[in-house]
Design a protein around this motif. Sequence first.
Motif, PDB file in Angstrom:
ATOM      1  N   MET A  53       0.394   5.993  10.859  1.00 38.30           N
ATOM      2  CA  MET A  53       1.471   5.603   9.962  1.00 38.30           C
ATOM      3  C   MET A  53       1.784   4.174   9.855  1.00 38.30           C
ATOM      4  SD  MET A  53       4.166   8.882  10.421  1.00 38.30           S
ATOM      5  CE  MET A  53       5.404   7.771   9.629  1.00 38.30           C
ATOM      6  N   ALA A  54       1.669   3.575  10.839  1.00 35.43           N
ATOM      7  CA  ALA A  54       1.902   1.957  10.806  1.00 35.43           C
ATOM      8  C   ALA A  54       0.888   1.314  10.142  1.00 35.43           C
ATOM      9  CB  ALA A  54       1.929   1.596  12.378  1.00 35.43           C
ATOM     10  N   ARG A  55      -0.441   1.594  10.360  1.00 35.79           N
ATOM     11  CA  ARG A  55      -1.518   1.219   9.704  1.00 35.79           C
ATOM     12  C   ARG A  55      -1.329   1.478   8.179  1.00 35.79           C
ATOM     13  NH1 ARG A  55      -4.273   3.133  14.115  1.00 35.79           N
ATOM     14  NH2 ARG A  55      -5.059   4.890  13.096  1.00 35.79           N
ATOM     15  N   ARG A  56      -1.017   2.466   7.819  1.00 34.82           N
ATOM     16  CA  ARG A  56      -0.938   2.735   6.303  1.00 34.82           C
ATOM     17  C   ARG A  56       0.125   2.099   5.895  1.00 34.82           C
ATOM     18  NH1 ARG A  56      -1.860   9.268   6.355  1.00 34.82           N
ATOM     19  NH2 ARG A  56      -3.778   9.213   6.895  1.00 34.82           N
ATOM     20  N   LEU A  57       1.289   1.770   6.315  1.00 36.50           N
ATOM     21  CA  LEU A  57       2.418   0.917   5.792  1.00 36.50           C
ATOM     22  C   LEU A  57       1.919  -0.399   5.888  1.00 36.50           C
ATOM     23  CD1 LEU A  57       5.351   0.670   5.255  1.00 36.50           C
ATOM     24  CD2 LEU A  57       5.846   0.580   7.505  1.00 36.50           C
ATOM     25  N   ARG A  58       1.410  -0.889   7.006  1.00 35.24           N
ATOM     26  CA  ARG A  58       0.915  -2.468   6.649  1.00 35.24           C
ATOM     27  C   ARG A  58      -0.121  -2.595   5.574  1.00 35.24           C
ATOM     28  NH1 ARG A  58       2.746  -5.434  10.621  1.00 35.24           N
ATOM     29  NH2 ARG A  58       3.405  -4.542  12.543  1.00 35.24           N
ATOM     30  N   SER A  59      -0.921  -1.578   5.331  1.00 34.76           N
ATOM     31  CA  SER A  59      -2.025  -1.601   4.066  1.00 34.76           C
ATOM     32  C   SER A  59      -1.348  -1.547   2.859  1.00 34.76           C
ATOM     33  CB  SER A  59      -2.963  -0.494   4.212  1.00 34.76           C
ATOM     34  OG  SER A  59      -3.782  -0.434   3.287  1.00 34.76           O
ATOM     35  N   ASP A  60      -0.361  -0.662   2.647  1.00 32.08           N
ATOM     36  CA  ASP A  60       0.420  -0.625   1.379  1.00 32.08           C
ATOM     37  C   ASP A  60       0.978  -1.872   1.277  1.00 32.08           C
ATOM     38  OD1 ASP A  60      -0.426   1.826   1.002  1.00 32.08           O
ATOM     39  OD2 ASP A  60       1.467   2.946   1.675  1.00 32.08           O
ATOM     40  N   LEU A  61       1.806  -2.566   2.195  1.00 32.70           N
ATOM     41  CA  LEU A  61       2.471  -3.820   2.063  1.00 32.70           C
ATOM     42  C   LEU A  61       1.801  -4.725   1.608  1.00 32.70           C
ATOM     43  CD1 LEU A  61       4.874  -3.722   5.170  1.00 32.70           C
ATOM     44  CD2 LEU A  61       5.445  -3.477   2.753  1.00 32.70           C
ATOM     45  N   ASP A  62       0.156  -5.076   1.883  1.00 32.70           N
ATOM     46  CA  ASP A  62      -0.643  -5.956   1.776  1.00 32.70           C
ATOM     47  C   ASP A  62      -1.102  -5.729   0.344  1.00 32.70           C
ATOM     48  OD1 ASP A  62      -0.732  -7.066   4.144  1.00 32.70           O
ATOM     49  OD2 ASP A  62      -2.428  -5.974   4.992  1.00 32.70           O
ATOM     50  N   ILE A  63      -1.280  -4.463  -0.137  1.00 28.64           N
ATOM     51  CA  ILE A  63      -1.577  -4.243  -1.324  1.00 28.64           C
ATOM     52  C   ILE A  63      -0.426  -4.568  -2.135  1.00 28.64           C
ATOM     53  CG2 ILE A  63      -1.849  -2.564  -3.111  1.00 28.64           C
ATOM     54  CD1 ILE A  63      -3.489  -0.695  -0.769  1.00 28.64           C
ATOM     55  N   ALA A  64       0.784  -4.398  -2.043  1.00 27.94           N
ATOM     56  CA  ALA A  64       2.032  -4.517  -2.738  1.00 27.94           C
ATOM     57  C   ALA A  64       1.872  -6.108  -2.846  1.00 27.94           C
ATOM     58  CB  ALA A  64       3.222  -3.935  -2.174  1.00 27.94           C
ATOM     59  N   ARG A  65       1.740  -7.127  -1.864  1.00 23.53           N
ATOM     60  CA  ARG A  65       1.994  -8.385  -1.665  1.00 23.53           C
ATOM     61  C   ARG A  65       0.820  -8.820  -2.945  1.00 23.53           C
ATOM     62  NH1 ARG A  65       2.375  -7.989   4.372  1.00 23.53           N
ATOM     63  NH2 ARG A  65       4.617  -8.277   4.470  1.00 23.53           N
ATOM     64  N   THR A  66      -0.498  -8.443  -2.634  1.00 26.81           N
ATOM     65  CA  THR A  66      -1.433  -8.749  -3.681  1.00 26.81           C
ATOM     66  C   THR A  66      -1.148  -8.559  -4.915  1.00 26.81           C
ATOM     67  OG1 THR A  66      -2.988  -8.470  -1.799  1.00 26.81           O
ATOM     68  CG2 THR A  66      -3.872  -8.420  -4.099  1.00 26.81           C
ATOM     69  N   GLU A  67      -0.592  -7.321  -5.298  1.00 26.69           N
ATOM     70  CA  GLU A  67      -0.278  -7.122  -6.821  1.00 26.69           C
ATOM     71  C   GLU A  67       0.628  -8.124  -7.503  1.00 26.69           C
ATOM     72  OE1 GLU A  67       0.507  -2.699  -6.650  1.00 26.69           O
ATOM     73  OE2 GLU A  67      -1.474  -2.281  -6.821  1.00 26.69           O
ATOM     74  N   THR A  68       1.786  -8.114  -6.474  1.00 28.49           N
ATOM     75  CA  THR A  68       2.794  -9.340  -6.655  1.00 28.49           C
ATOM     76  C   THR A  68       2.043 -10.625  -7.134  1.00 28.49           C
ATOM     77  OG1 THR A  68       4.654  -8.025  -5.282  1.00 28.49           O
ATOM     78  CG2 THR A  68       4.856 -10.409  -5.892  1.00 28.49           C
ATOM     79  N   ARG A  69       1.327 -11.060  -5.959  1.00 29.92           N
ATOM     80  CA  ARG A  69       0.647 -12.481  -6.323  1.00 29.92           C
ATOM     81  C   ARG A  69      -0.194 -12.370  -7.674  1.00 29.92           C
ATOM     82  NH1 ARG A  69      -1.363 -12.403  -0.869  1.00 29.92           N
ATOM     83  NH2 ARG A  69       0.508 -12.214   0.286  1.00 29.92           N
ATOM     84  N   SER A  70      -0.873 -11.373  -8.084  1.00 31.74           N
ATOM     85  CA  SER A  70      -1.618 -11.389  -9.190  1.00 31.74           C
ATOM     86  C   SER A  70      -0.863 -11.205 -10.509  1.00 31.74           C
ATOM     87  CB  SER A  70      -2.752 -10.472  -8.926  1.00 31.74           C
ATOM     88  OG  SER A  70      -2.287  -9.200  -8.907  1.00 31.74           O
ATOM     89  N   GLY A  71       0.361 -10.718 -10.347  1.00 32.78           N
ATOM     90  CA  GLY A  71       1.285 -10.556 -11.424  1.00 32.78           C
ATOM     91  C   GLY A  71       0.829  -9.048 -12.189  1.00 32.78           C
ATOM     92  N   LYS A  72       0.585  -8.063 -11.279  1.00 32.13           N
ATOM     93  CA  LYS A  72       0.532  -6.626 -11.679  1.00 32.13           C
ATOM     94  C   LYS A  72       1.945  -5.863 -11.679  1.00 32.13           C
ATOM     95  CE  LYS A  72      -4.369  -5.882 -10.579  1.00 32.13           C
ATOM     96  NZ  LYS A  72      -5.381  -5.153 -10.215  1.00 32.13           N
TER      97      LYS A  72
END
Length: 145
Positions: free
Chosen positions: A126-145
């Motif tokens: 669960m912790a790995r999935r949470l970190r992965s989801d946070l990384d995806i959210a950060r990437t989307e925020t940076r790219s303006g999605k």
Amino acid sequence: MADAKIRALSEVPLFASCTQRELEFIAGHTDEVSVPAGRELTRQGQLGHTFYVLLEGEAEVTVDGGLRNTMREGDFFGEISMLDQGEGTATIVTTAPCRLMVMSHAQFRDVVKSHDGILVKVLEAMARRLRSDLDIARTETRSGK
């Protein structure tokens, strides 16, 4: 059939380090089901009542309508709802015929209460999935999605 079930469980990363005795215990607390492609197994926002281990096939994971991942043999899901009895965090739909090992909330609770090591593995995943989801959210925020 029991030997095949135990063998299948032993090949799932979550259970790979379990002893024969632990695998027998887990096998006694699971059911095996087959489902066709296109079957919705969980829906984001709806209460989850089942823990799934994908033994064969594939399923797509969507979050907020966007494709997040493809699950394959050995992947599992539904653990968050099993632990907090809350709503599903993703929608998961089979994209091929699947064979699944399933546990109800009561079955899951019995397994993790009896085997701390399994609970620890579930929490680590669960912790790995949470970190992965946070990384995806950060990437989307940076790219303006």
